[in-house]
Design an enzyme around this catalytic site. Sequence first.
Site, PDB file in Angstrom:
ATOM      1  N   PHE A 178       9.041  -2.562   3.438  1.00  0.00           N
ATOM      2  CA  PHE A 178       7.844  -3.462   4.045  1.00  0.00           C
ATOM      3  C   PHE A 178       7.858  -2.864   5.401  1.00  0.00           C
ATOM      4  O   PHE A 178       8.785  -3.510   6.162  1.00  0.00           O
ATOM      5  CB  PHE A 178       8.009  -4.758   3.361  1.00  0.00           C
ATOM      6  CG  PHE A 178       7.097  -5.347   4.260  1.00  0.00           C
ATOM      7  CD1 PHE A 178       5.484  -6.028   3.573  1.00  0.00           C
ATOM      8  CD2 PHE A 178       6.964  -6.687   5.045  1.00  0.00           C
ATOM      9  CE1 PHE A 178       4.599  -6.321   3.800  1.00  0.00           C
ATOM     10  CE2 PHE A 178       5.888  -7.547   6.078  1.00  0.00           C
ATOM     11  CZ  PHE A 178       4.523  -7.803   5.209  1.00  0.00           C
ATOM     12  N   ASP A 218      17.776  -7.104   2.120  1.00  0.00           N
ATOM     13  CA  ASP A 218      16.055  -7.664   2.737  1.00  0.00           C
ATOM     14  C   ASP A 218      15.976  -8.485   0.676  1.00  0.00           C
ATOM     15  O   ASP A 218      15.762  -7.566   0.178  1.00  0.00           O
ATOM     16  CB  ASP A 218      14.962  -7.354   3.324  1.00  0.00           C
ATOM     17  CG  ASP A 218      14.113  -7.814   3.297  1.00  0.00           C
ATOM     18  OD1 ASP A 218      13.765  -8.608   2.446  1.00  0.00           O
ATOM     19  OD2 ASP A 218      13.176  -7.405   3.886  1.00  0.00           O
ATOM     20  N   TYR A 261       8.931 -17.743   0.342  1.00  0.00           N
ATOM     21  CA  TYR A 261       7.774 -18.553   0.134  1.00  0.00           C
ATOM     22  C   TYR A 261       7.276 -17.744  -1.356  1.00  0.00           C
ATOM     23  O   TYR A 261       6.149 -18.215  -2.134  1.00  0.00           O
ATOM     24  CB  TYR A 261       6.443 -18.684   1.043  1.00  0.00           C
ATOM     25  CG  TYR A 261       6.420 -17.370   1.884  1.00  0.00           C
ATOM     26  CD1 TYR A 261       6.070 -15.896   1.710  1.00  0.00           C
ATOM     27  CD2 TYR A 261       6.917 -17.564   3.578  1.00  0.00           C
ATOM     28  CE1 TYR A 261       6.114 -15.125   2.408  1.00  0.00           C
ATOM     29  CE2 TYR A 261       7.266 -15.900   4.104  1.00  0.00           C
ATOM     30  CZ  TYR A 261       6.190 -14.887   3.721  1.00  0.00           C
ATOM     31  OH  TYR A 261       6.698 -14.389   4.431  1.00  0.00           O
ATOM     32  N   LYS A 262       7.525 -16.666  -1.732  1.00  0.00           N
ATOM     33  CA  LYS A 262       7.657 -15.991  -2.896  1.00  0.00           C
ATOM     34  C   LYS A 262       8.018 -16.709  -4.255  1.00  0.00           C
ATOM     35  O   LYS A 262       7.246 -17.564  -4.570  1.00  0.00           O
ATOM     36  CB  LYS A 262       7.783 -14.306  -2.387  1.00  0.00           C
ATOM     37  CG  LYS A 262       7.483 -13.295  -1.651  1.00  0.00           C
ATOM     38  CD  LYS A 262       7.823 -12.127  -1.754  1.00  0.00           C
ATOM     39  CE  LYS A 262       7.315 -11.220   0.223  1.00  0.00           C
ATOM     40  NZ  LYS A 262       6.048 -11.058   0.284  1.00  0.00           N
ATOM     41  N   ARG A 295      -1.061  -4.839  -7.365  1.00  0.00           N
ATOM     42  CA  ARG A 295       0.085  -5.365  -7.923  1.00  0.00           C
ATOM     43  C   ARG A 295       0.622  -6.912  -8.565  1.00  0.00           C
ATOM     44  O   ARG A 295      -0.906  -8.219  -8.029  1.00  0.00           O
ATOM     45  CB  ARG A 295       0.849  -5.662  -6.166  1.00  0.00           C
ATOM     46  CG  ARG A 295       1.342  -5.345  -5.552  1.00  0.00           C
ATOM     47  CD  ARG A 295       2.288  -5.645  -3.809  1.00  0.00           C
ATOM     48  NE  ARG A 295       1.738  -6.713  -3.949  1.00  0.00           N
ATOM     49  CZ  ARG A 295       2.735  -7.562  -3.058  1.00  0.00           C
ATOM     50  NH1 ARG A 295       3.807  -6.717  -2.763  1.00  0.00           N
ATOM     51  NH2 ARG A 295       1.781  -9.088  -2.921  1.00  0.00           N
TER      52      ARG A 295
END
Lengths: 400, 400
Positions: free
Chosen positions: B132, B201, B226-227, B375
């Site tokens: 990312f 990560d 937050y995922k 996704r």
Amino acid sequence: MSDLELRARERDAADPLAAVRARFVLDEAVYLDGNSLGALPAAVPGRMEDVVRRQWGSLRIRSWDESGWWTAPERIGDRIAPLVGAAPGQIVVGDSTSVNVFKALVAAVRLARGTAGAEGGRDEIVVDATTFPTDGYIAGSAARMTGCTLRPVAPAEVPDALGDRTAAVLLNHVDYRTGRLHDLPGLTAAVHAAGAVAVWDLCHSAGALPVGLDEHGVDLAVGCTYKYLNGGPGSPAYLYVRRELQDRFDSPLPGWNSHAEPFGMRADYEPAAGAPRGRVGTPDILSMLALEAALEVWDGVSVDAVRAKSLALTDFFLECVAAYAPEGAVESLTPAAHAERGSQVALRCPDAGEVMKRLIASGVVGDYRPPDVLRFGFTPLYVGFADAERAARILADTLS
Amino acid sequence: MSDLELRARERDAADPLAAVRARFVLDEAVYLDGNSLGALPAAVPGRMEDVVRRQWGSLRIRSWDESGWWTAPERIGDRIAPLVGAAPGQIVVGDSTSVNVFKALVAAVRLARGTAGAEGGRDEIVVDATTFPTDGYIAGSAARMTGCTLRPVAPAEVPDALGDRTAAVLLNHVDYRTGRLHDLPGLTAAVHAAGAVAVWDLCHSAGALPVGLDEHGVDLAVGCTYKYLNGGPGSPAYLYVRRELQDRFDSPLPGWNSHAEPFGMRADYEPAAGAPRGRVGTPDILSMLALEAALEVWDGVSVDAVRAKSLALTDFFLECVAAYAPEGAVESLTPAAHAERGSQVALRCPDAGEVMKRLIASGVVGDYRPPDVLRFGFTPLYVGFADAERAARILADTLS
């Protein structure tokens, strides 16, 4: 009713900001700790409920666009801008003050060196020796990581300390402990005359007095939003980068939110134009949108009016303390001259920690800073003259 | 009812995690974007109201002690710890993922160099070339500021790229685009064999599958909340520093919250012991306490059960897509092997951006990553098999 009580009533009755108090949730306590955590603006609870239930709970991921989450850092920055004398497009909200001090100072050193780089000879960061500690700690790290020496200097001696080696200067607009207001225009001019970059920490001035960032040519500035801006506990800080410097602002924290094309997911970094270049990662939306709602208390309020009331309040409080407190029981660290005073009164006394505990128990909330300082912050938006009189009276009782 | 629909019903009926769905606020949409923003846990709105109205509005400054605000970063870190296989006292919550990547990578380089400093010869940071983007951008800054070269390497080729010059290696546990799960134990061992420091990560793995930080000897790790941890938009990230390394963890962001005596207001910096050393500035309390409430959905839930359901869900979704979608309309980028799969399915197709818009309009919410990837994130806590079947069916209709 005493003369001071009567005068307090009269002044409250004549106060053009008196109605603003209703925009906050308050109780019978005299809250003089708004220089640490501002009181709750009445608009916040309803807004937070909407943000949580509808924006997050119902719209979910769509809110990044539809609820304006993505652009919140710049939008809220523009809401803060008039309070610190900045034109739009120069402030972004996000991260803590400490993180923003790091961004600003590293970028300042890079700006000062320009194309000459570290070979240009500018290898000193000057920092206010009396600063709130985090600024000094972070400045130490910025110095270490840019090959600079950190030089702590008392604000009054800063002009003499500047020279060809000075890269950046980090100063506090108002001292967190004494409440002393420093000469932002004069010091900024001195820093510029030495060819260095001026970084100001506005934590204890923004929302309490005029700052004039654009007018005085400040290069970079940072500030928190939970004191006189009432954004809530740990609400995000902000970063100001003067428009003429934005194209050369070279952030040490180039997160994806600062990319020219953040959703391009490109491997190469290309910084965004303008204020968003100061962003880093995904903004903390709940804290940020509470701040946005909190800033509505400023609708129709002028910073000049706030400043006038602030000085009148601190003058009156000092007068009441002088009238009520036992001779010699406290000593004011706050400058008598208006030009040198922020919006707090700092009083030294023995056992200050214990005195503050008793004051709080008696309904007067200030705070204590070691080793011997009582701090009383005056937020003109919700503190009145009767509050100041009562606080002084209860302080005098506590000291007796 | 088709065979796949029947099987979906049976599997939902037998799902040991089925009841957890009631701990979230959901509607009729199939929400497969929890790998971007997790759904709202039902406990959050009430908690936020208490935090805003009572803790901030009524207790105000007292809440730093009385409501546990000050210790929230460590306390919530300890709540996340079992989800990523960490013993207590090694995780602090705060700042964004990007900021934590910076802390971790700079500290990793310093750890790798030890007392030898930059003269020790370790002058490369290896970073996942498919990462990312923010990790790569921040790694570039960390490299620049520590005198290192940044070397982007595909994860499979990392072992061959390691050597005496490697200082630190930053890897993603699960690839954000393809959903590929990387070999954390094997790669960590390879990094250690080269004498370098491993930074992971966990943004796309924490809360979706076992991580085993302690078990596999990971040095430093960061992740967002937050995922799959459902902490809310932009909720604070976290930093893990392995216990044995904490005394040598040398942060580039030594804010006052990381001081051994933060309220001593001392001019000299002395780092705190333990996890709080990873803190920086004042924590964003509203976002942080929303996260704390959100983590209650994990009460009694095992990560192993989540992993089992996640694999079953993604298997089933792929099976349904194969059964329903026109031949060759999509190509899966997600590895078929369980050992290489995270909790999302990535499908390539032409016009993926347009396809996703139509899917969302039809009540199936995933997202699009350029240039051609759909996704679909599967959060086992609230996504069921009937959801997977329905999503595949509507996808097939959209593609036809």
